[in-house]
Structure formats: C-alpha cells, structure tokens
Design a protein around this motif. Structure first.
Motif, short mmCIF file in Angstrom:
data_model
loop_
_atom_site.label_atom_id
_atom_site.label_comp_id
_atom_site.label_asym_id
_atom_site.label_seq_id
_atom_site.Cartn_x
_atom_site.Cartn_y
_atom_site.Cartn_z
N ILE A 438 0.63 -1.22 0.09
CA ILE A 438 -0.08 0.06 0.01
C ILE A 438 0.77 1.24 0.05
O ILE A 438 0.63 2.11 -0.61
CB ILE A 438 -1.03 0.04 1.33
CG1 ILE A 438 -1.89 -1.10 1.26
CG2 ILE A 438 -1.66 1.38 1.32
CD1 ILE A 438 -2.72 -1.44 2.26
N GLU A 439 1.88 1.29 0.93
CA GLU A 439 2.88 2.43 0.92
C GLU A 439 4.21 1.94 1.09
O GLU A 439 4.35 1.01 1.89
CB GLU A 439 2.30 3.36 2.09
CG GLU A 439 0.94 3.89 1.88
CD GLU A 439 0.55 4.97 3.10
OE1 GLU A 439 1.42 5.16 3.95
OE2 GLU A 439 -0.44 5.70 2.82
N PHE A 440 5.19 2.48 0.58
CA PHE A 440 6.64 2.36 1.11
C PHE A 440 7.42 3.82 0.79
O PHE A 440 6.95 4.95 0.41
CB PHE A 440 7.04 1.31 -0.16
CG PHE A 440 7.11 1.69 -1.41
CD1 PHE A 440 8.27 2.36 -2.00
CD2 PHE A 440 5.92 1.59 -2.31
CE1 PHE A 440 8.21 2.91 -3.17
CE2 PHE A 440 5.91 2.11 -3.51
CZ PHE A 440 7.22 2.74 -3.84
N HIS A 441 8.67 3.54 1.25
CA HIS A 441 9.73 4.53 1.08
C HIS A 441 10.94 4.01 1.00
O HIS A 441 11.28 2.98 1.46
CB HIS A 441 9.40 5.58 2.10
CG HIS A 441 9.99 5.20 3.55
ND1 HIS A 441 9.23 4.73 4.47
CD2 HIS A 441 11.23 5.54 4.10
CE1 HIS A 441 9.83 4.43 5.48
NE2 HIS A 441 11.02 5.01 5.25
N LEU A 442 11.72 4.98 0.38
CA LEU A 442 13.33 4.69 0.33
C LEU A 442 14.07 5.66 0.96
O LEU A 442 13.79 6.69 0.99
CB LEU A 442 13.87 4.69 -1.01
CG LEU A 442 15.17 4.43 -1.47
CD1 LEU A 442 15.65 2.94 -1.04
CD2 LEU A 442 15.55 4.92 -2.81
N VAL A 454 14.34 9.77 0.94
CA VAL A 454 14.58 10.05 -0.39
C VAL A 454 13.03 10.07 -1.23
O VAL A 454 12.99 11.22 -1.87
CB VAL A 454 15.45 9.02 -1.39
CG1 VAL A 454 15.55 9.46 -2.78
CG2 VAL A 454 16.91 9.03 -0.35
N ILE A 455 12.24 9.35 -1.13
CA ILE A 455 10.94 9.29 -2.03
C ILE A 455 10.03 8.44 -1.17
O ILE A 455 10.30 7.31 -0.66
CB ILE A 455 11.32 8.60 -3.32
CG1 ILE A 455 10.25 8.80 -4.24
CG2 ILE A 455 11.73 7.12 -3.29
CD1 ILE A 455 10.14 10.05 -4.66
N ASN A 456 8.58 8.76 -1.13
CA ASN A 456 7.51 8.05 -0.99
C ASN A 456 6.93 7.41 -1.95
O ASN A 456 6.84 7.89 -3.19
CB ASN A 456 6.57 8.67 -0.09
CG ASN A 456 7.35 9.30 1.16
OD1 ASN A 456 7.97 8.82 1.94
ND2 ASN A 456 6.61 10.41 1.52
N ARG A 475 24.71 3.23 1.84
CA ARG A 475 23.63 2.36 2.76
C ARG A 475 22.45 2.76 2.18
O ARG A 475 22.05 3.97 2.35
CB ARG A 475 24.12 2.43 3.99
CG ARG A 475 25.37 1.68 4.50
CD ARG A 475 25.47 1.64 5.98
NE ARG A 475 24.35 0.78 6.48
CZ ARG A 475 24.14 0.58 7.49
NH1 ARG A 475 24.82 1.29 8.64
NH2 ARG A 475 23.15 -0.22 8.35
N LEU A 476 21.55 2.06 1.70
CA LEU A 476 20.04 2.25 1.50
C LEU A 476 19.23 1.27 2.29
O LEU A 476 19.66 0.07 2.61
CB LEU A 476 19.85 1.74 0.04
CG LEU A 476 20.52 2.99 -0.97
CD1 LEU A 476 21.92 3.04 -1.19
CD2 LEU A 476 19.88 2.79 -2.35
N ARG A 477 17.77 1.54 2.28
CA ARG A 477 17.06 0.56 2.84
C ARG A 477 15.67 1.14 2.07
O ARG A 477 14.96 2.13 2.01
CB ARG A 477 16.80 0.84 4.25
CG ARG A 477 16.46 2.08 4.97
CD ARG A 477 16.22 2.01 6.58
NE ARG A 477 15.71 3.31 7.18
CZ ARG A 477 15.59 3.39 8.14
NH1 ARG A 477 16.18 2.50 9.27
NH2 ARG A 477 14.89 4.57 8.81
N LEU A 478 14.83 0.03 1.87
CA LEU A 478 13.55 0.22 1.39
C LEU A 478 12.58 -0.35 2.50
O LEU A 478 12.61 -1.65 2.92
CB LEU A 478 13.25 -0.84 -0.07
CG LEU A 478 11.70 -0.81 -0.42
CD1 LEU A 478 11.43 0.17 -1.14
CD2 LEU A 478 11.62 -2.02 -1.39
N VAL A 479 11.77 0.41 2.65
CA VAL A 479 10.91 0.36 4.09
C VAL A 479 9.24 0.16 3.31
O VAL A 479 8.96 1.22 2.90
CB VAL A 479 11.18 1.26 5.01
CG1 VAL A 479 10.05 0.89 6.40
CG2 VAL A 479 12.34 1.55 5.64
#
Length: 533
Positions: A438-442, A454-456, A475-479
């Motif tokens: 439904i929703e995520f962000h980086l 960075v982005i929704n 380092r990145l994370r996708l949530v």
C-alpha cells in the motif's frame, strides 16, 4: 548387612510406579530418540509459500502484463482523407496504400520492445480492413490489390512469423452500417464480424473495445456480456480491453498516464463502458474484488491516424510516458500510425529507436547488484531459503523475498563498499500472489550517519518506477510502511537516468525529497543542486 533383592527394603534402579516422577531408562531413551527424529523430520521440510491474497490475475492477464508495451496501429480511410473520426461515407476507392508492408510494422514494433501489436480492423467509420462477408464497405471494394487484399491477414502472418502477439480492435460504433441503432440486428451483425476476425487469423491475444460515440448519434444497446462470452470461447488466450474490463481496463485518459496510486484491483460492477469515472479508472480500487489492470493508450502523434502536417513526440516525452504507465503498474499502448503509403514513417521510427536507446542506457544494469543485501526478517529464518533477500536481484516475478509472518517491520537493506549515485528506483511484486503493498519509502544513510527519506510511494504491482534528483550513499533501505498482508518483493533495482532532469525540491517537514503521490515537475538545475545528503 546385605539387603536381599526382592525384599521389601530393596528398590529398583529406576522407579516406574509413577510416570510423572520417573520412567525406565529404556523408555526415556526411546522417547528422546523419537522426539529428535520427529524434530529433524519436521525441520527438513521447507517453509511453504504464503497464502495468495485475492483477487489474482489469470494466466491471460499475466501474459498481457509481461508484454509491458504494445503498439497500436490506426489505419484506414481516415489515413487518406486527413480525418480522425470518419463519417462512414468516404468512397472505398480512397483506400489505396501502394507500399503497404505489415512486416515493416511488426519489425519496428519488435525491434523497439513492443511484444504485441493491435490493429484497428474496423474503426468508427465502419470500413473493414478484411473482406467481411457482412458488408461491402471493406478492402474488397477498394483498388488496393484489385480488391483482393486483406490487411488483417497480412499483419497476422507477419506477427506470427516474428513471434509478436496480435490484437484486434473492432469498433462497436459504426457510422456506415444502416442497421446500426436496431439493437438485435446490429448485435448479430457485430458478433458475426467478431467471429470472422477470431476464427480466420490464428491466435489473437487481445480484443480491444471502447464506448466511443459522437453526441447526437443513434441510441444503441450493446450486448457486451454476449460479446465477451463469444470472445473467450473463440480465443480463450485473449484478454478483453474496455472501459470496464473484464480483463484489462482503460486508464481513463488518452495521454498515456496512470494515477500515481494504481491498483490492479477494480470493481467491474462500478464501471460502465463509455461512462466510467476517469479517476476511478486511473487509480483502481484498493477494495476491488476483480483483477483488472489498466492499459495506457496514447499516440506518438497528436492524432490517432497519420496526418502529413503532424510530427511525432520526442523520445524524451516517450520516456516520461514510460515512467508514468509501465512504471505505474500498467501497459503502455503506443499508437504508431502508418502513412498513406502503408508504411511507418521514418521520423516515427527514428524517435522509437531513440526511445529504445534511452531505456537501454538507463535500465541495462541494476546498480543494486553490487550491494550486500539483508532483510529485517526472512520467511523460515534462512537467508539462503526460497524467500531470501537475494531473490530481489533476480529477473522475473516467480522468485521473491518474503518476511516472517506477524512482523511489524518490513525492510530490505542494501550495503555498498563504495557510495553509489542514482535517481531511479524500481520495485516489483510477484502479482501472482496478489497486489499487496500500500505504501513504501526509500531511505539513504547520510554523511552524518542518519537515515534520510528520499522518496515515498503508493502501490507497486507488476512494476513501479520512481524518479527523483540524484542522491549518493553507500547504505540504502527500502521500507514497506503498509501492506494488505505480508509484503512480497520480487525485484529491486536502482538506476542512473542521466537524461531526465528533475527539480531538486527538499521537503523539510517530512525530511524527504519527494512524495511519490505527486507528479514530478521537470526543470533544469545546476550540478551544485545534486543531492548528497
């Protein structure tokens, strides 16, 4: 004094009179062995996949979705009369494409990434590009090939030889046929023509319908349910497109742009062919009971038919449309109309080649392949299992990362040895398991060691592309913030798009650069504006 065995004062080595207190050594060892054997047996079985979440796509819809892009071919008398909506009174003699080459159409499509091609076999003017037995208003009354030609046959043969899928559009609105307006007679006529198209030319992968009709035209009831049943009987591998499905839906505009939130879920009962709320079509329905993904139709030129005075859109414009259609869980249906000679014009081919080169330059290499991946959890707790995070670097949707059930955190981490610079995020879901996210962000880790957004984004589906100003981090994370059920991610990619220029807007309230639900405004910026937070 020695105690005699068997006397009242003697005791067995291990008491057996009370199971809760003690058992024989043999029994204890036996039970322990059974326990370990049972444990070993149960642990050797792999964790099964999670339960799919309804609704789900059919095999035909999956095949359609894998196509990603299709080429529309608007061709007919309008091409020669400089018209868009023909009156149905143009003389068949105007149709005379002296150099028609359907193999050229198919080659242009295939070479530029279009795996299916859809022809307007009959547009609103009623002129048929095949020799229909139900009317003389067709190619058999034209001078082209002395009335012996069949455009549908030539395209079907060329597509089959090239391995390109064929689709056909048969307009319900017919401005030439005298019986149009007489419900029973015209529905019989239409189904007769549909039967011709679906039984003479081999496999048809898509049948395209719409509700277009000019104001003040005759009232006409279409027997859509009967038409749909006939199509599925004659071509069981085909999807049916219309404003309301049943297999794929109109996106609600002719600009090739889907909603930034775009569900494949839909309620066909809430839509009507020719009268559907465009916003509902653009976004889909988060509570929909039907799986009806959207198709984004747009023409490479201002008109749908070729006009000598018009020029094609630029390759950069097509790239932007790609982000807003394929990149929003849809299929891009790009109309490329042949000219009056019967060929796709050189200027259109040049733009398509440039468009292909742009896509190749951006998406040929996934920068995430250089990262060390990990996840907040993995289904089965085995990182090397069938659900490990490493699967998100594999092409296709049939392998995926799955978290453990009943978790509150759903995160994928990417660690690089050296900082990477990128401005495009790609995510895919295994849609055969249902659309979930439904929703995520980086986030990226900035120079101060803090996570910065960075982005929704909202909704993923088959493919989601988000572009933003360049950022740099190691380092990145996708949530995943919200999901209908345990989120499943089949692909994760980061790329550098050096061609699209985006304004570098920083939202201090949300500590993010962009909100994925907003349309990104393109502008020019200086190198000093490149983000490296």
């Amino acid at each position: 004094m020695k105690t005699k065995i068997g006397t009242k004062t003697s005791k067995p080595l291990i008491q057996t009179t009370n199971f809760n207190q003690s058992i024989s050594l043999y029994t204890f060892v036996t039970l322990l062995s059974c326990f370990y054997a049972s444990f070993a047996s149960s642990s050797s079985h792999p964790k099964p996949p999670p339960i799919p979440i309804l609704p789900l796509p059919t095999s035909q819809q999956l095949s359609w979705q894998f196509s990603e892009m299709a080429m529309f071919i608007h061709f007919g008398p309008n091409t020669f009369t400089d018209s868009e909506w023909g009156t149905g009174r143009a003389d068949p003699s105007v149709f005379n494409p002296t150099a028609l080459n359907a193999s050229q159409w198919v080659s242009v499509a295939k070479e530029n990434g279009f795996s299916r091609i859809i022809l307007t076999a009959k547009h609103h003017d009623g002129f048929c590009l095949w020799p229909s037995e139900y009317t003389d208003y067709s190619v058999k009354s034209s001078p082209w090939k002395n009335g012996n030609g069949d455009v549908v046959f030539e395209l079907a043969e060329a597509a089959r030889n090239a391995g390109v899928q064929l689709g056909l559009y048969l307009s319900p609105w017919d401005r030439h046929e005298p019986i149009y307006g007489r419900t029973l007679e015209y529905n019989e006529y239409y189904m007769g023509q549909m039967t011709e198209l679906l039984t003479r030319y081999g496999e048809v992968k898509e049948v395209w319908l719409d509700g277009a009709k000019g104001e003040g035209e005759k009232d006409m009831e279409y027997y859509f349910d009967g038409w749909f049943s006939l199509i599925h009987q004659l071509q069981p591998g085909a999807v049916i497109f219309s404003d309301a499905g049943p297999d794929t839906r109109w996106v609600g505009d002719e600009n090739g742009v889907a909603g930034t939130t775009c569900w494949s879920r839909f309620n066909c009962s809430d839509a009507k062919i020719g009268d559907t709320d465009p916003k509902y079509s653009q976004e889909g329905d988060p509570y929909g009971h039907d799986w009806v993904p959207a198709e984004c139709d747009v023409s490479i030129r201002p008109g749908w038919f070729w006009h000598v005075s018009e020029v094609p859109k630029s390759a950069m414009t097509l790239l932007d449309l790609y982000y807003k259609s394929v990149g929003r869980n849809c299929l891009l249906l790009l109309n490329v109309p042949p000219n009056s000679s019967g060929l796709i014009s050189d200027e259109d081919i040049q733009v398509l080649r440039e468009f292909s080169e742009l896509r190749r330059s951006i998406f040929s290499y996934n920068l995430a392949k250089n990262a060390l991946l990990s996840a907040s959890s993995t289904r089965g707790d085995l990182e090397d299992s069938r659900f490990g995070s490493h699967h998100v670097l594999e092409e296709g949707i049939y392998t995926y990362w799955a978290p453990n059930g009943n978790q509150s955190d759903w995160v994928l981490y990417l660690n690089f040895q050296e900082p990477v610079r990128f401005n495009v995020l790609q995510i895919q879901e295994p849609i055969q398991m249902g659309q979930r996210v439904i929703e995520f962000h980086l986030d990226i880790l900035n120079k101060n060691g803090n996570w910065k957004k960075v982005i929704n984004g909202t909704t993923v589906g088959y493919r989601r592309l988000l572009s933003f100003p360049k950022v740099e981090s190691n380092r990145l994370r996708l949530v995943i913030d919200r999901s209908r059920a345990d989120p499943l991610i089949s692909y994760l990619g980061i790329y550098m798009d050096p061609f699209s220029i985006l304004s570098n807007i920083y939202n201090t309230s949300s500590r993010s650069f962009f909100n994925g639900s907003q349309v990104l405004e393109k502008t020019t910026y200086k190198h000093s504006q490149i983000a490296s937070i």
